[in-house]
Design a protein around this motif. Structure first.
Motif, short mmCIF file in Angstrom:
data_model
loop_
_atom_site.label_atom_id
_atom_site.label_comp_id
_atom_site.label_asym_id
_atom_site.label_seq_id
_atom_site.Cartn_x
_atom_site.Cartn_y
_atom_site.Cartn_z
N SER A 7 10.69 16.33 -51.14
CA SER A 7 10.58 16.26 -52.60
C SER A 7 9.86 14.98 -53.03
N ALA A 8 10.19 13.87 -52.36
CA ALA A 8 9.55 12.60 -52.70
C ALA A 8 8.05 12.67 -52.47
N PRO A 40 15.71 7.67 -51.82
CA PRO A 40 15.85 6.20 -51.78
C PRO A 40 15.45 5.57 -50.45
N ARG A 41 15.38 6.35 -49.38
CA ARG A 41 14.98 5.83 -48.07
C ARG A 41 13.53 6.23 -47.75
N LEU A 42 12.74 6.42 -48.80
CA LEU A 42 11.37 6.89 -48.62
C LEU A 42 10.55 5.95 -47.74
N VAL A 94 4.85 -0.59 -52.50
CA VAL A 94 4.76 -0.36 -51.06
C VAL A 94 4.90 1.12 -50.76
N ALA A 95 5.85 1.79 -51.42
CA ALA A 95 6.03 3.23 -51.21
C ALA A 95 4.79 4.00 -51.62
N THR A 96 4.15 3.60 -52.72
CA THR A 96 2.92 4.27 -53.16
C THR A 96 1.81 4.12 -52.12
N ALA A 97 1.66 2.89 -51.60
CA ALA A 97 0.63 2.67 -50.58
C ALA A 97 0.88 3.53 -49.35
N PRO A 121 14.30 -4.23 -44.96
CA PRO A 121 15.31 -3.51 -44.19
C PRO A 121 14.93 -2.07 -43.87
N PHE A 122 14.07 -1.47 -44.68
CA PHE A 122 13.62 -0.10 -44.42
C PHE A 122 12.35 -0.08 -43.57
N LEU A 123 11.46 -1.05 -43.81
CA LEU A 123 10.18 -1.07 -43.12
C LEU A 123 10.30 -1.63 -41.71
#
Length: 747
Positions: A7-8, A40-42, A94-97, A121-123
């Motif tokens: 969905s994201a 949220p963890r995209l 960052v998520a958009t990139a 923490p996610f990357l």
């Protein structure tokens, strides 16, 4: 991953298409923002697209330049790169990139210092490159300690991430020390880079860190580059600049560019670079950039490029070709005139830009555009920590103030001895300077949200000239009024004893441009031919308060206030005698709090000077529960509204019968506490207040009342007559005051 991840990705793709093709707007943040709502963890789910790893670039100044350059170096080395090149540095950017980038070898991401906690923490990036930490947006970010704690804790959440940091900055070095002590990071190295020689630069008035990060002793420097950057050591606990893994040497700074060498301590650099296959860590760098700060930016790129396995040819090739066209050090040629546009958003950034301007020995045009939108920070008190006085040594100038806070800029320039004109926008500025000779270079310096607006006008003008189209807003009758002027020259002083102003501990207590109050008092006296002596009483120095007519006391960060408070308490008896003998005392923020019986020192309530019957306590909810914003008062010291900015966690309560400095008349202001709707205190010739910005520039009536009382004290002290204060031209000050009054809807 599953449905939320799918969905994201879908909503990200749809929003990107809509923004680009329907609304014709850049899709730098929004697709990632709504993608993170869906998942949220995209970022974590997209990170595996980066097959070799990623780098996060953080720091107050230079993030966008370093991020783009490092991405260019990797691409020249044959790597596929995902990068948020536009500077969208929140988790949404960052998520958009990542959504737009597809599969790649490396990700290089600019990250806001406080938002790194929502990204790293996610990357789980291989490297975090920490450039510097300077005071910036105190209303949004708070003191630098908060940023340090956030970055260090975030590194703890990604224990295998290598920290590559500017060791010349003690604030960055303290993070490296703290990170090394976190569980799970015992075997993770930190890589230090810095300049291993004195560049011989003139120093600015304010530095953001002068105390040891371990024991709060004043640091000693073998040499200082700018701000707090340099070769430092604590004489008490031994905290010092660490050995440099990448040492910059043989620095040459010139009007046409810079050059230096980078020497790696060894080819392995703590065992990290050796795995990259790079035969050595040494680099030779030359660049057509101006400014010592670019030495540090390029040193960071050089160190990171070694760690990422890029050859020296890729580094130099990327520097030679670097032309980001994003308004950072971007040059335009318009009607034959060279215009340099650059970003500056805090005192250190502005001071470094002024040094670029100073390299041009000829008459020049300088324009400053300052906004106070959310992205800039609402508080513009930092303007008084910029050494605009350096322009006063530059000969003939045409200086302009623009942006939302143009009036504040104009007032600040006035008290630096520089005459300036306010312009409504870039079009008016270009019209005003059109009559000046084309060989007079122009320098446009803008803060964060002002920069794109200025750049868009310059881009359009250059494109119009290239197409042969007439440029809108060309020279008008207003242009004839633009002229090159010499800086202000103070009038001759009368042959009489000087008015003595004692500025207590300016090296420790100058958090909100507090020293600007002293500049205003000094200038307003000198404009009337009254001689003035300003005694800067720094840490470890002493002064005879019996010889002073006015004492100024500012506020500072917790660590600095703790050191200053010990010296102030040793002066308690002298200060009591001074106040009771009609001495004039102006105290701001922390300096205001310590006047009472009890006040806040960090999280402790401690004994104060007891000059005034009042107490200060911590608000419920701790230091995060702050009273922040523009404020207006009605005070018996002025007929006009008294305006300023407040940003304090303490809640001050006056005892019965003690008078406030003024009553809050703006709906958006608080004052001493949550309920009283009054600010500050008045006792004899003492004025204490939470209003900074600083207080006096936009409130000349208050400044003159303090001068009047100080001159009466001088007359009593020296047996001379107190002069009458002649009227001054306060049009600029009144315009700045009126602007705040209108914003606050004060009648």
């Amino acid at each position: 991953m599953g449905l939320r991840f799918a969905s994201a990705r879908a909503v990200g793709a749809v929003s990107t298409w809509g923004l680009k093709h329907v609304f014709h707007r850049p899709a730098a943040n929004f697709p990632g923002k709504i993608g993170l709502y869906a998942d949220p963890r995209l970022i974590e789910h997209l990170a595996p697209r980066l097959q070799k790893g990623s780098v996060c670039v953080v720091g107050t100044n230079g993030k966008t330049t370093v991020t783009n350059l490092l991405a260019d170096v990797l691409e020249r080395a044959g790597e596929r790169v995902v990068c948020n090149r536009t500077g969208a540095n929140l988790d949404s950017g960052v998520a958009t990139a990542l959504l737009h980038g597809g599969r790649a070898d490396w990700g290089v991401f600019e990250c806001d210092e406080l938002w790194l906690a929502k990204i790293l923490p996610f990357l789980k990036s291989d490297y975090v490159v920490l450039l510097n930490l300077f005071r910036d947006q105190l209303d949004r970010v708070g003191e630098i300690d908060r940023i340090q704690e956030s970055i260090a804790n975030t590194l703890g959440a990604s224990p295998s991430t290598v920290l590559v940091y500017n060791a010349d900055d003690p604030l960055c070095a303290a993070i490296a020390v703290r990170a090394a002590q976190l569980p799970g990071r015992e075997s993770t190295p930190s890589i230090a880079f810095g300049v291993n020689e004195d560049m011989g630069l003139p120093q600015n008035t304010v530095a953001d860190a002068q105390m040891c990060q371990q024991c709060s002793t004043m640091l000693e420097y073998a040499y200082r580059q700018y701000g707090q950057l340099g070769a430092y050591v604590c004489p008490n606990c031994g905290f010092a600049r660490p050995a440099l893994d990448f040492a910059v040497e043989q620095v040459e700074l010139g009007s046409e560019g810079l050059s230096f060498s980078v020497r790696g301590r060894d080819a392995g650099v703590a065992g990290v670079a050796s795995a990259s296959g790079v035969p050595g860590a040494d680099r030779q760098v030359s660049a057509p950039f101006k400014g010592a700060y670019m030495v540090y930016n390029l040193a960071a790129v050089s160190a990171a490029s070694v760690l990422l396995g890029c050859p020296g040819e890729a580094l130099q090739g990327a520097i030679d070709a670097f032309d980001p066209q994003n308004g950072r050090l971007q040059t335009f040629t318009l009607s034959g005139r060279r215009i340099l546009l650059n970003l500056a958003k805090n005192p250190t950034g502005f001071n470094q830009n002024l040094k670029i301007v100073a390299q041009d020995p000829n008459p020049k045009i300088v324009a400053f555009f300052v906004n106070d939108k959310e992205g800039d920070g609402r508080d513009v008190s930092w303007l008084w920590d910029v050494d605009f006085e350096e322009l006063a040594d530059q000969g003939q100038l045409a200086v302009f103030a623009g942006g939302i806070r143009a009036n504040d800029v104009q007032v600040r320039l006035k008290y630096a001895g520089i005459s300036s004109d306010v312009v409504a926008d870039t079009d008016e500025l270009l019209a005003r300077i059109a009559a000046l000779p084309a060989d007079v270079n122009a320098y446009f310096i803008a803060n964060y949200t002002a920069l794109p607006v200025v750049k868009a006008v310059l881009d359009a003008r250059v494109e119009g000239e290239a197409g042969g189209a007439p440029t809108s807003g060309a020279a008008t009758s207003a242009a004839a009024s633009a002229e090159l002027r010499l800086p202000w020259t103070p009038p001759a002083s009368a042959d009489e004893p000087p008015l003595v102003i004692a500025h207590l501990f300016p090296d420790l207590l100058n958090l909100y441009g507090d020293g600007g109050n002293v500049k205003v008092l000094e200038r307003r006296a000198r404009d009337r031919g009254i001689p003035v002596e300003v005694r800067r009483v720094e840490h470890g120095q002493h002064t005879n308060l019996a010889e002073a007519d006015l004492v100024f006391l500012g506020g500072g960060p917790d660590r600095e206030q703790r050191l200053a408070s010990a010296e102030l308490m040793s002066l308690r008896d002298d200060l009591h005698v001074f106040v009771e003998d009609d001495g004039v005392l102006l105290a701001i923020c922390g300096g205001f709090q310590i006047l009472g019986r009890e006040w806040l020192l960090g999280d402790e309530v401690v004994e104060g000077l007891g000059l005034v019957n009042m107490t200060t306590e911590r608000a419920s909810g701790g230091s995060g529960n702050r009273l922040i914003g523009n404020i207006a008062l009605r005070s018996p010291l002025a007929s006009a509204p008294v305006v300023g900015y407040e940003n304090h966690a303490g809640r001050t309560h006056l005892a019965d019968g003690v008078e406030a400095f003024g009553d809050v008349v703006s709906s958006g202001g608080h004052g001493n506490n949550d309920t009283d709707k009054s600010d500050g205190v008045r006792y004899k010739n003492v004025v204490g207040t939470y209003l900074h910005g600083p207080l006096l520039p936009k409130n000349p009536q208050v400044a003159d009342e303090l001068l009047r009382r100080a001159l009466a004290r001088r007359a009593q002290r020296t047996g001379t007559l107190a002069p009458q204060l002649t009227a001054l031209d306060d049009a600029a000050e009144q315009a700045a005051n009126d602007w705040v009054v209108r914003r606050l809807n004060v009648s």
